[in-house]
Design an enzyme around this catalytic site. Sequence first.
Site, short mmCIF file in Angstrom:
data_model
loop_
_atom_site.label_atom_id
_atom_site.label_comp_id
_atom_site.label_asym_id
_atom_site.label_seq_id
_atom_site.Cartn_x
_atom_site.Cartn_y
_atom_site.Cartn_z
N PRO A 1 2.85 0.46 -34.90
CA PRO A 1 3.10 -0.04 -36.29
C PRO A 1 1.74 -0.46 -36.68
O PRO A 1 1.81 0.42 -38.42
CB PRO A 1 3.44 -2.39 -36.13
CG PRO A 1 2.90 -2.29 -34.99
CD PRO A 1 3.05 -0.84 -33.61
N LYS B 1 -0.36 14.67 -48.25
CA LYS B 1 -1.25 16.10 -49.23
C LYS B 1 -0.39 17.53 -48.86
O LYS B 1 0.08 18.60 -50.20
CB LYS B 1 -2.45 16.46 -48.58
CG LYS B 1 -3.54 15.29 -48.66
CD LYS B 1 -4.92 15.74 -49.05
CE LYS B 1 -5.73 14.23 -48.35
NZ LYS B 1 -6.45 14.33 -47.91
N GLY C 1 4.78 3.25 -35.55
CA GLY C 1 5.89 3.63 -35.06
C GLY C 1 6.22 4.16 -34.15
O GLY C 1 5.92 4.53 -33.63
N ASP C 2 8.01 4.90 -33.99
CA ASP C 2 8.13 5.53 -32.85
C ASP C 2 8.87 7.07 -33.99
O ASP C 2 9.68 6.90 -35.10
CB ASP C 2 9.44 4.83 -32.46
CG ASP C 2 9.42 5.75 -31.22
OD1 ASP C 2 9.40 5.59 -30.27
OD2 ASP C 2 10.78 6.74 -30.75
N PRO D 1 10.65 -1.28 10.06
CA PRO D 1 11.46 -2.16 9.96
C PRO D 1 11.75 -2.77 8.19
O PRO D 1 13.12 -2.93 8.15
CB PRO D 1 10.94 -3.54 10.43
CG PRO D 1 9.81 -3.34 11.32
CD PRO D 1 9.13 -1.92 10.40
N ASP E 1 0.92 11.30 -40.90
CA ASP E 1 1.96 10.94 -41.73
C ASP E 1 0.96 10.16 -42.52
O ASP E 1 -0.04 9.17 -41.93
CB ASP E 1 2.71 10.43 -41.16
CG ASP E 1 4.11 11.35 -41.42
OD1 ASP E 1 4.39 12.23 -41.41
OD2 ASP E 1 5.03 10.92 -41.74
N VAL F 1 1.21 -1.45 -0.02
CA VAL F 1 -0.16 0.37 -0.31
C VAL F 1 0.94 0.75 0.00
O VAL F 1 0.60 2.06 -1.00
CB VAL F 1 -1.16 -0.15 0.89
CG1 VAL F 1 -1.91 1.13 0.77
CG2 VAL F 1 -2.02 -1.46 0.86
N1 SAH Z 1 9.83 5.29 -37.62
C1 SAH Z 1 8.62 4.33 -38.03
C2 SAH Z 1 9.25 4.05 -39.11
C3 SAH Z 1 9.08 4.68 -40.40
S1 SAH Z 1 10.72 4.60 -41.79
C4 SAH Z 1 8.93 3.38 -37.41
O1 SAH Z 1 9.23 3.18 -35.65
O2 SAH Z 1 8.02 2.32 -36.84
C5 SAH Z 1 9.35 3.61 -42.77
C6 SAH Z 1 9.79 2.06 -42.69
O3 SAH Z 1 8.94 1.33 -41.83
C7 SAH Z 1 8.94 1.23 -43.95
O4 SAH Z 1 9.50 1.22 -44.88
C8 SAH Z 1 8.46 -0.07 -43.19
O5 SAH Z 1 10.60 -0.82 -43.52
C9 SAH Z 1 8.38 0.20 -41.48
N2 SAH Z 1 7.35 -0.55 -41.22
C10 SAH Z 1 6.69 0.56 -41.01
N3 SAH Z 1 5.41 0.16 -40.27
C11 SAH Z 1 5.10 -0.68 -40.94
C12 SAH Z 1 4.93 -1.51 -41.09
N4 SAH Z 1 3.14 -1.98 -40.61
N5 SAH Z 1 4.76 -3.04 -42.23
C13 SAH Z 1 5.74 -2.95 -42.15
N6 SAH Z 1 6.86 -2.71 -42.32
C14 SAH Z 1 6.36 -1.68 -41.01
#
Ligand code: SAH
Length: 415
Positions: A180, A225, A257-258, A49, A203, A29
Site C-alpha cells: 500500500p 511520464k 498493492g497487488d 513411527p 507506477d 529437523v
Molecule cells: N493494485 C492496487 C490498486 C490499484 S487501483 C492494489 O492492489 O491496492 C488504485 C486505487 O487503490 C486507489 O484509487 C485507491 O482506492 C486504492 N489505494 C491504493 N493505495 C492506497 C493507499 N495507500 N491509500 C488509500 N487508497 C489506496
Amino acid sequence: MGAVTDFPPYLSGLRLAGRRVVVVGAGQVAQRRVPQLIAVGADVHVVAPEATPAIEGLVGSGEVTWHQRPFADDDLDGAWYALALTADGAVNARVIALAEERRIFCVRSDDATRGTAWTPATGRYDDLTVAILGNRDPRRSAAVRDEVVDALREGRIEAPHGRGGAETRLGSVVLVGGGPGEPDLITVAGRKALMGADVVVADRLAPRELLGDLPADVELVDVAKLPRGRSAQQEEINRVIVERALAGKRVARFKGGDNFVFGRGYEEIIACREAGVPVTVIPGLTSPVSVPAIAGIPVTHRGVTHEFSVVSGHLPPGHPESLVDYAGLARMQGTVVLMMAVRNAPAIAAALVEGGRPADTPVAVVCDGTMPTERTVLATLGTLAERLHAESVKPPAIIVIGEVVRIAHPEAFGG
Ligand code: SAH
C-alpha cells in the site's frame, strides 16, 4: 594426523535426482530437510513411527515414501545418502554406524561431529547455488548465506552470467506488487526481485521510497511520464516490458498493492506470453485489505460479517459500461470496500441506500493509507457525500462500508 574433526569438510554438490535418500526420523529437523531433498529431485524415504503433520502432507501428496515403523538395519540398502534426524541419540548412532559400514555419507542431527556429512545453509541465485558451512553454527551460516544471496541479487557481488554471457541471456519480466505505500510493506520476495532487476517500470502508486534504494545503473521507467490516456499508456507499458526483456534484461513491473487487483497485471502477462517472454508474479499486499488494517479496521469480524466485497467505483451506478450490480451489493450484508471511488461515492452511497442498506450504516474513508498524510474520515451512508466534501477528500482513498467500521470506532457510532 589429528582427529577427524580437526579437518575442514570437503564441500561437494550431490546430484540426488532419482536417487534413494533415507531420512530416519520425521520430527522438526526432518521437516526442514525433507522439502530441500524433494526440491533437488531425490527419491526420499522417511523411516519413523510418527511424523509431523507437514511431513504427513508430503506423504499424502506422494512426494515422499513413508515407512511407518522404527528404523531397521536394512533400511539403508541401496541408499546414496542418509540423514539420522531422530531425537533419540542411540537410534542416530546406529544409523551412522550402519551407514559407515555401507560407505554411505550420513548427516547426524543431535551430534553433527559424529556424522560423515554436514548440511550447508544453501540459497539460489539465477543458476548459482550458494552453500555455507558455518562450523556447526547454523545461525551464522544462514546469516552469511542470506548476505551473499542478497548481495548477488542486488548486484553488490558481480555474477557474470553463465552459458554464453549477457548477449544471449533470455530476459524476463516479473510483476511485483509493492503493497500500500509504506516501503516495509513490500514482501521479501518483492524487494529482492526489485533490487535484482535491470529495468524497473514503476507506477504512480508504487511505493516510491523503495526506488531510492535501487542500484545506480538500473533503468527506471516512470509510467506517470508516459503518454496519457489509459489504453495508449497500457500499450506503451506492454511494449516497453516486452522489448527490454527481449533485449535480455530482467524487468520488474512495479505497482502499488497487488498487480492483479485493478492493476491490469494480466494484460501484461498476456503481452509477455504472446512475445515468448518468461513472466512471473510476486503478489503484493492489496490496499482494500491492508489500508483498512493499518487504519485499525478489520474487513471481517466474527459474528459481524461473513463476506467482504471489493468494488471499483470508477464508474457511477447505472453507467452503461459499469459491471457492478449495485442492487445486488445492497442486498448483501457484508462489508463493501470501494476503490477509485472518491468521485462517485455519493452516487454509490445513494444506490446502496436505495437498494436497502440502512442510511446509518457506518463508513470509513481512509486517505493516503500508510503514508505520513494518512487520515480517516468517518461518515454514514447518509452523510458520506457531505463529509467527503467538507473534508476535501482526494484520491487515493479506500472507502469501507459496514458494521466492521462500528467495531473499530464504537465511540463514533455506538458499540
Ligand atoms: N493494485 C492496487 C490498486 C490499484 S487501483 C492494489 O492492489 O491496492 C488504485 C486505487 O487503490 C486507489 O484509487 C485507491 O482506492 C486504492 N489505494 C491504493 N493505495 C492506497 C493507499 N495507500 N491509500 C488509500 N487508497 C489506496
